[in-house]
Every structure is written in structure tokens, then in C-alpha cells.
Design an enzyme around this catalytic site. Structure first.
Site, PDB file in Angstrom:
ATOM      1  N   ASP A   1       6.357  15.196   4.119  1.00 35.60           N
ATOM      2  CA  ASP A   1       6.736  15.509   5.486  1.00 35.60           C
ATOM      3  C   ASP A   1       7.922  16.452   5.538  1.00 35.60           C
ATOM      4  OD1 ASP A   1       4.734  13.990   6.593  1.00 35.60           O
ATOM      5  OD2 ASP A   1       5.985  12.248   6.995  1.00 35.60           O
TER       6      ASP A   1
ATOM      7  N   THR B   1      -2.853  -1.528   1.225  1.00 30.65           N
ATOM      8  CA  THR B   1      -2.890  -2.049  -0.150  1.00 30.65           C
ATOM      9  C   THR B   1      -1.879  -1.376  -1.068  1.00 30.65           C
ATOM     10  OG1 THR B   1      -4.534  -0.436  -0.906  1.00 30.65           O
ATOM     11  CG2 THR B   1      -5.366  -2.446   0.135  1.00 30.65           C
TER      12      THR B   1
ATOM     13  N   ASP C   1      10.152  10.862   3.049  1.00 34.64           N
ATOM     14  CA  ASP C   1       8.804  11.296   2.693  1.00 34.64           C
ATOM     15  C   ASP C   1       8.861  12.762   2.272  1.00 34.64           C
ATOM     16  OD1 ASP C   1       6.088  12.530   3.105  1.00 34.64           O
ATOM     17  OD2 ASP C   1       5.582  10.456   3.609  1.00 34.64           O
TER      18      ASP C   1
ATOM     19  N   ARG D   1      -1.736   7.162  -0.739  1.00 31.57           N
ATOM     20  CA  ARG D   1      -1.509   5.734  -0.914  1.00 31.57           C
ATOM     21  C   ARG D   1      -1.986   4.988   0.321  1.00 31.57           C
ATOM     22  NH1 ARG D   1       4.472   4.194  -2.485  1.00 31.57           N
ATOM     23  NH2 ARG D   1       4.841   4.788  -0.322  1.00 31.57           N
TER      24      ARG D   1
END
Length: 209
Positions: free
Chosen positions: A203, A108, A200, A104
Site C-alpha cells: 500500500d 487463515t 503495509d 495472504r
């Protein structure tokens, strides 16, 4: 319209709570993501077609059933989707595994494709697209679009945690896709992360930042 299936089995909810805990380390996180994926697989595979066969038991002949119909394909969205593959394939080890790499864009929030490798016969397979987090829905929708462009006819989307915004986008873009989740959370924050979520997933799976 595709359905949203939220799995409230006690074992799934128990393990999902441990996965959410910020004090859970990478090793335990990986193990529990695999375990929850395996538990979810029972429901995801519920409608696999069967055919009747006859087998010889030690006591005589018996009628039984084996899986029939289309072959399966598991497609993780890299990189976090890798954490769900072993759980999804444990029950059906003959399933082929493809990969779609998307990230991603932080500015944006749009998905950017950087890698794709799929079984050559995906048009003949029931595909299970896996990604722990369905956040904005952009990556999942882009992955479904890519699979359809390559000829896929049957796709299910499986995630651990979904946001309402992600569900809405996928259903708007692909109204034929069933979504399976262990939980639907409150919302997204301004950075596109699920609240309360689990942070996340990539991660936490791989011990990176």
C-alpha cells in the site's frame, strides 16, 4: 543451516528509518526502497564467482576479473516485491526477472498463489527472491517451495524487515536458504503484521489501501 545476514551499514539504516516513518509519501517511499535494495545488493552478490581475463588498457595489458558461473534471476513476490526489483537489477542489468503472485488469506493467514511466470532456465540460475516484509514467513516459504518444484537449485531470500517468526518458519521449511535483511524487528501482532515494521509495504509503495 542457511544463515541470516542483517545489514547494519549506516546508509541502509538511515534510509530504512525514513522508510519506516509514517509521514514518508509514496514517491519517497518507492525511491528509498529502491536505494536500500541497491545497497543490499552489494552484500547479496558478494559470493558471485569470478574468472580472470586480460584486457588492454591505454598503457598496456592488465589482468582483471569478470563475473563467471551461473546466471542471475530476480524473483519478486507480488506485489510489494516489485519495489525492490530495480535496485537489485541496477548492478546486474542482464539478470532475468520472474514473478510469483501470492496473497495472504486474511482469515487463515495462509498464502494463496494466483500468478507465476519464471525464466525457463531457472535451474541454471542463482535466484534472488525479494519481498520487503518477511512477516509470518508463509508466503516466502511457499514461494521457495514453488521455485524448488520448478527446478531451482540456488535461492537467496532478501527482505527489508523480518520478524523472528518468519525467519523461524523459513529456516524450518528450507534450511538451505540464506536470508538477507536490513532489520529484524520485535514480533508479529495478532493480524500477522510486523511490529514496529513499516505498515503495509504494498500500500505504501503504490498509494493504495
Amino acid at each position: 543451516m542457511g544463515k541470516v545476514h542483517v545489514m547494519d551499514h549506516p546508509l541502509i539504516q538511515h534510509k530504512l528509518t525514513l522508510i519506516r516513518d509514517k509521514n514518508t509519501g509514496s514517491k519517497e517511499f518507492r525511491e528509498m526502497v529502491e536505494e536500500v535494495s541497491l545497497l543490499m545488493a552489494y552484500e547479496v552478490y558478494r559470493d558471485l564467482p569470478l574468472k580472470e581475463i586480460e584486457v588492454e588498457t591505454p598503457m598496456g595489458k592488465a589482468k582483471g576479473y569478470t563475473i563467471a558461473g551461473k546466471k542471475l534471476g530476480i524473483v519478486p513476490i507480488l506485489r510489494a516485491g516489485l519495489g525492490m526489483v530495480d535496485g537489485m537489477t541496477k548492478l546486474v542489468p542482464t539478470a532475468k526477472v520472474g514473478h510469483i503472485g501470492l496473497y495472504r488469506d486474511p482469515d487463515t493467514m495462509e498464502p494463496v498463489e494466483y500468478y507465476a511466470k519464471l525464466p525457463p532456465d531457472i535451474h541454471e540460475r542463482d535466484l534472488i527472491l525479494v519481498d520487503p516484509m518477511l512477516a509470518t514467513g508463509g508466503s516466502a516459504s511457499a514461494a521457495v517451495h514453488y521455485l524448488k518444484k520448478k527446478g531451482a537449485k540456488s535461492i537467496k531470500l532478501v527482505c527489508l524487515i523480518a520478524a523472528p517468526e518468519g525467519i523461524e518458519l523459513v529456516q524450518k521449511d528450507h534450511d538451505d536458504i540464506d536470508i538477507f535483511a536490513a532489520a529484524v524487528d520485535e514480533r508479529l501482532n495478532s493480524r500477522g503484521y510486523i511490529i514496529p515494521g513499516l505498515g503495509d509495504a504494498g500500500d505504501r509503495l503504490f498509494g493504495t489501501r
